[in-house]
Scaffold this motif. Structure first.
Motif, PDB file in Angstrom:
ATOM      1  N   VAL A 143       3.670  -7.858 -11.987  1.00 43.14           N
ATOM      2  CA  VAL A 143       2.725  -7.196 -11.079  1.00 43.14           C
ATOM      3  C   VAL A 143       3.026  -7.628  -9.648  1.00 43.14           C
ATOM      4  O   VAL A 143       3.364  -8.790  -9.393  1.00 43.14           O
ATOM      5  CB  VAL A 143       1.264  -7.553 -11.436  1.00 43.14           C
ATOM      6  CG1 VAL A 143       0.292  -6.945 -10.424  1.00 43.14           C
ATOM      7  CG2 VAL A 143       0.920  -7.077 -12.841  1.00 43.14           C
ATOM      8  N   ARG A 144       2.926  -6.681  -8.730  1.00 44.70           N
ATOM      9  CA  ARG A 144       2.944  -7.002  -7.300  1.00 44.70           C
ATOM     10  C   ARG A 144       1.586  -6.626  -6.719  1.00 44.70           C
ATOM     11  O   ARG A 144       1.214  -5.447  -6.711  1.00 44.70           O
ATOM     12  CB  ARG A 144       4.066  -6.238  -6.576  1.00 44.70           C
ATOM     13  CG  ARG A 144       5.450  -6.701  -6.920  1.00 44.70           C
ATOM     14  CD  ARG A 144       6.506  -6.091  -5.981  1.00 44.70           C
ATOM     15  NE  ARG A 144       6.453  -4.632  -5.979  1.00 44.70           N
ATOM     16  CZ  ARG A 144       7.043  -3.864  -6.890  1.00 44.70           C
ATOM     17  NH1 ARG A 144       7.718  -4.423  -7.886  1.00 44.70           N
ATOM     18  NH2 ARG A 144       6.973  -2.548  -6.818  1.00 44.70           N
ATOM     19  N   GLU A 195       3.001  -8.384   0.076  1.00 41.36           N
ATOM     20  CA  GLU A 195       3.162  -8.340  -1.371  1.00 41.36           C
ATOM     21  C   GLU A 195       3.317  -9.746  -1.939  1.00 41.36           C
ATOM     22  O   GLU A 195       3.977 -10.589  -1.327  1.00 41.36           O
ATOM     23  CB  GLU A 195       4.406  -7.526  -1.763  1.00 41.36           C
ATOM     24  CG  GLU A 195       4.426  -6.112  -1.218  1.00 41.36           C
ATOM     25  CD  GLU A 195       5.661  -5.341  -1.681  1.00 41.36           C
ATOM     26  OE1 GLU A 195       6.328  -5.799  -2.630  1.00 41.36           O
ATOM     27  OE2 GLU A 195       5.955  -4.281  -1.093  1.00 41.36           O
ATOM     28  N   ILE A 196       2.722  -9.984  -3.112  1.00 37.01           N
ATOM     29  CA  ILE A 196       3.008 -11.204  -3.845  1.00 37.01           C
ATOM     30  C   ILE A 196       3.310 -10.827  -5.300  1.00 37.01           C
ATOM     31  O   ILE A 196       2.600 -10.016  -5.898  1.00 37.01           O
ATOM     32  CB  ILE A 196       1.852 -12.231  -3.794  1.00 37.01           C
ATOM     33  CG1 ILE A 196       0.565 -11.653  -4.390  1.00 37.01           C
ATOM     34  CG2 ILE A 196       1.631 -12.741  -2.392  1.00 37.01           C
ATOM     35  CD1 ILE A 196      -0.494 -12.710  -4.648  1.00 37.01           C
ATOM     36  N   PRO A 197       4.376 -11.387  -5.871  1.00 34.77           N
ATOM     37  CA  PRO A 197       4.674 -11.125  -7.281  1.00 34.77           C
ATOM     38  C   PRO A 197       3.787 -11.987  -8.173  1.00 34.77           C
ATOM     39  O   PRO A 197       3.408 -13.110  -7.797  1.00 34.77           O
ATOM     40  CB  PRO A 197       6.145 -11.521  -7.410  1.00 34.77           C
ATOM     41  CG  PRO A 197       6.338 -12.569  -6.357  1.00 34.77           C
ATOM     42  CD  PRO A 197       5.401 -12.224  -5.234  1.00 34.77           C
ATOM     43  N   TYR A 198       3.467 -11.462  -9.359  1.00 39.80           N
ATOM     44  CA  TYR A 198       2.538 -12.161 -10.247  1.00 39.80           C
ATOM     45  C   TYR A 198       2.899 -11.835 -11.687  1.00 39.80           C
ATOM     46  O   TYR A 198       3.091 -10.675 -12.047  1.00 39.80           O
ATOM     47  CB  TYR A 198       1.107 -11.703  -9.948  1.00 39.80           C
ATOM     48  CG  TYR A 198       0.019 -12.681 -10.316  1.00 39.80           C
ATOM     49  CD1 TYR A 198      -0.493 -13.555  -9.385  1.00 39.80           C
ATOM     50  CD2 TYR A 198      -0.486 -12.723 -11.614  1.00 39.80           C
ATOM     51  CE1 TYR A 198      -1.502 -14.462  -9.716  1.00 39.80           C
ATOM     52  CE2 TYR A 198      -1.494 -13.615 -11.951  1.00 39.80           C
ATOM     53  CZ  TYR A 198      -2.001 -14.484 -11.003  1.00 39.80           C
ATOM     54  OH  TYR A 198      -2.991 -15.371 -11.336  1.00 39.80           O
ATOM     55  N   ALA A 255       0.068   3.347  -5.609  1.00 35.27           N
ATOM     56  CA  ALA A 255      -0.002   2.177  -6.491  1.00 35.27           C
ATOM     57  C   ALA A 255      -0.415   2.574  -7.900  1.00 35.27           C
ATOM     58  O   ALA A 255      -1.027   3.623  -8.124  1.00 35.27           O
ATOM     59  CB  ALA A 255      -0.976   1.149  -5.917  1.00 35.27           C
ATOM     60  N   ASP A 256      -0.082   1.714  -8.860  1.00 38.97           N
ATOM     61  CA  ASP A 256      -0.452   1.974 -10.250  1.00 38.97           C
ATOM     62  C   ASP A 256      -1.937   1.733 -10.485  1.00 38.97           C
ATOM     63  O   ASP A 256      -2.535   2.335 -11.377  1.00 38.97           O
ATOM     64  CB  ASP A 256       0.364   1.064 -11.172  1.00 38.97           C
ATOM     65  CG  ASP A 256       1.848   1.321 -11.056  1.00 38.97           C
ATOM     66  OD1 ASP A 256       2.316   2.347 -11.571  1.00 38.97           O
ATOM     67  OD2 ASP A 256       2.543   0.503 -10.428  1.00 38.97           O
ATOM     68  N   PHE A 285       4.542  -3.322 -11.890  1.00 41.59           N
ATOM     69  CA  PHE A 285       3.364  -2.553 -11.492  1.00 41.59           C
ATOM     70  C   PHE A 285       2.918  -2.977 -10.093  1.00 41.59           C
ATOM     71  O   PHE A 285       3.067  -4.137  -9.713  1.00 41.59           O
ATOM     72  CB  PHE A 285       2.209  -2.787 -12.471  1.00 41.59           C
ATOM     73  CG  PHE A 285       2.463  -2.282 -13.868  1.00 41.59           C
ATOM     74  CD1 PHE A 285       2.226  -0.955 -14.191  1.00 41.59           C
ATOM     75  CD2 PHE A 285       2.931  -3.135 -14.855  1.00 41.59           C
ATOM     76  CE1 PHE A 285       2.455  -0.489 -15.467  1.00 41.59           C
ATOM     77  CE2 PHE A 285       3.161  -2.681 -16.142  1.00 41.59           C
ATOM     78  CZ  PHE A 285       2.923  -1.351 -16.453  1.00 41.59           C
ATOM     79  N   GLU A 286       2.355  -2.026  -9.364  1.00 40.73           N
ATOM     80  CA  GLU A 286       1.770  -2.332  -8.059  1.00 40.73           C
ATOM     81  C   GLU A 286       0.250  -2.197  -8.134  1.00 40.73           C
ATOM     82  O   GLU A 286      -0.260  -1.187  -8.641  1.00 40.73           O
ATOM     83  CB  GLU A 286       2.315  -1.400  -6.975  1.00 40.73           C
ATOM     84  CG  GLU A 286       3.746  -1.720  -6.576  1.00 40.73           C
ATOM     85  CD  GLU A 286       4.172  -1.002  -5.295  1.00 40.73           C
ATOM     86  OE1 GLU A 286       3.447  -0.065  -4.870  1.00 40.73           O
ATOM     87  OE2 GLU A 286       5.197  -1.393  -4.715  1.00 40.73           O
TER      88      GLU A 286
END
Length: 411
Positions: free
Chosen positions: A246-247, A236-239, A276-277, A197-198
């Motif tokens: 999630v980004r 962007e950071i991934p999470y 984005a989502d 997801f963004e």
């Protein structure tokens, strides 16, 4: 671990180890090359054809992991006539060809290998366990029953048909279409869960987006400055958010500006925010949302940043002190969790195939009583063909090559 698959796999093991262990039992064996020199003391297993991952006779050599050991064993194996290094995904491809997996299960295996969060793992495991394959089998059975009953009217064309098959055929086709449509509704969440997801941070310059981004990243990922327009590109950071991939996106503060570079950053920010989502709308005492609220969509989260300085509307948060960040993450997880619907169809190829099945089933159902049985039968046949392409029973080499090419050499 070195894996050997194919009809000569057991003969190769006998040459390396001298004698074979019982099937599916690990045994310690001293491996030697063609000159009799010791390569390694390894655990070896062998699997009979029909009882292995690939469906072929297979051997596994569990070696000591040194580069020289592995290189010596691979060199010895390469010297055997008929042996070669596997192509990427070839072990899984052989398993598919031998009927150990259908194509949906192959894709799920790839998803499992790529899974980074618990929710991704659970989704992949469900499909690998056959949940989607079982549904496809039920749809195939219903379509086969429908086409058989339709074609009986052709076989009995010059005689009286024993019964009116129309209602039952309509019921079968309608059931298949309904169930597929229900699965397609859930597919968007399944696809997003697989790909991630963004979540975009949206606000005016100096609203505190980059400070919040750094708080989420746990490091100085974004430049924080009191100068408006510092952030130009999308960061962007991934999470891993409660198992959801999630980004988080930090982007340029949206405003009118004469700076050409910042204008381009604002344009990109708007596009990414709209796509984005979920959007986190960042409001602050000295950087009000104003007209930016129009970028919000249903389910978006509005926060009042810099709550340590003043109160305002929305979830109260201070990225500097950490106040409210946990509440924000829980709300984002809740919103995204509602969208990861537990669907099984997580690839665009699968979505397109099922759409063709449902469309053909609807066309066949609509044609009952108004078109000839030959036409209705052909519509059902198209639905069956699309279903076969979904599982890989019918497919093109281009599709298969694209899917299996994602796997590593060991798979």
């Amino acid at each position: 671990m070195v894996r050997i698959s194919g009809p000569s796999a057991h003969d190769v093991l006998r040459q390396l180890a001298g004698r074979l262990p019982p099937p599916r039992h690990a045994a310690l064996r001293r491996l030697r090359d063609a000159r009799g020199e010791v390569l390694d003391d390894a655990l070896v297993l062998r699997f009979e054809a029909g009882a292995s991952f690939t469906g072929e006779a297979m051997v596994e050599l569990h070696l000591h992991g040194g580069v020289a050991v592995v290189g010596a064993v691979l060199g010895t194996l390469s010297a055997h006539p008929g042996l070669r290094l596997a192509e990427p995904g070839e072990f899984t491809f052989r398993a598919f060809r031998s009927g150990r997996f259908d194509l949906t299960e192959v894709e799920a295996l790839g998803d499992l290998l790529a899974a980074e969060t618990e929710a991704q793992r659970r989704q992949a495991v469900r499909v690998m366990a056959g949940d989607l394959a079982n549904k496809i089998a039920d749809w195939r059975t219903a379509l086969l029953r429908a086409i058989a009953m339709t074609e009986v009217t052709l076989d009995w064309a010059d005689e009286e048909v024993p019964e009116d098959v129309g209602p039952e055929v309509a019921g079968l086709l309608g059931q298949v279409e309904r169930e597929i449509r229900q699965e397609l509704v859930r597919s968007d969440g399944a696809v997003r869960l697989r790909t991630g997801f963004e979540v975009a941070l949206v606000g005016a310059p100096n609203a505190g987006k980059s400070t919040l981004m750094n708080r989420l990243a746990g490091r100085e990922a974004a430049i924080v400055s009191s100068v408006p327009g510092t952030t130009r590109d999308v960061l962007e950071i991934p999470y891993d958010l409660e198992g959801l991939p999630v980004r988080f996106l930090d982007m340029a503060g949206i405003r009118d500006t004469e700076d050409q570079i910042e204008t381009e950053g604002v344009r990109r920010a708007r596009l990414r925010a709209e796509a984005a989502d979920l959007r986190i709308l960042v409001d602050a005492p000295d950087a009000r949302l104003g007209s930016l609220s129009a970028l919000g969509q249903d389910g978006d989260v509005r926060i009042w940043a810099k709550a340590d300085l003043a109160d305002g509307l929305g979830l109260q948060l201070s990225a500097m002190t950490g106040m409210g960040v946990d509440e924000l993450l829980r709300e984002v997880a809740n919103q995204l969790g509602q969208r990861s619907s537990g669907g099984l169809v997580a690839h665009q190829r699968q979505v397109e195939a099922l759409e063709r099945v449902a469309s053909s089933a609807r066309q066949a159902c609509d044609g009952l009583g108004t078109r000839g049985a030959e036409v209705v039968s052909e519509d059902i046949r198209r639905a069956l063909s699309a279903l076969s392409r979904l599982t890989g029973a019918v497919g093109t080499e281009e599709i298969l090559g694209e899917i299996f090419g994602r796997f590593c050499l060991g798979k």
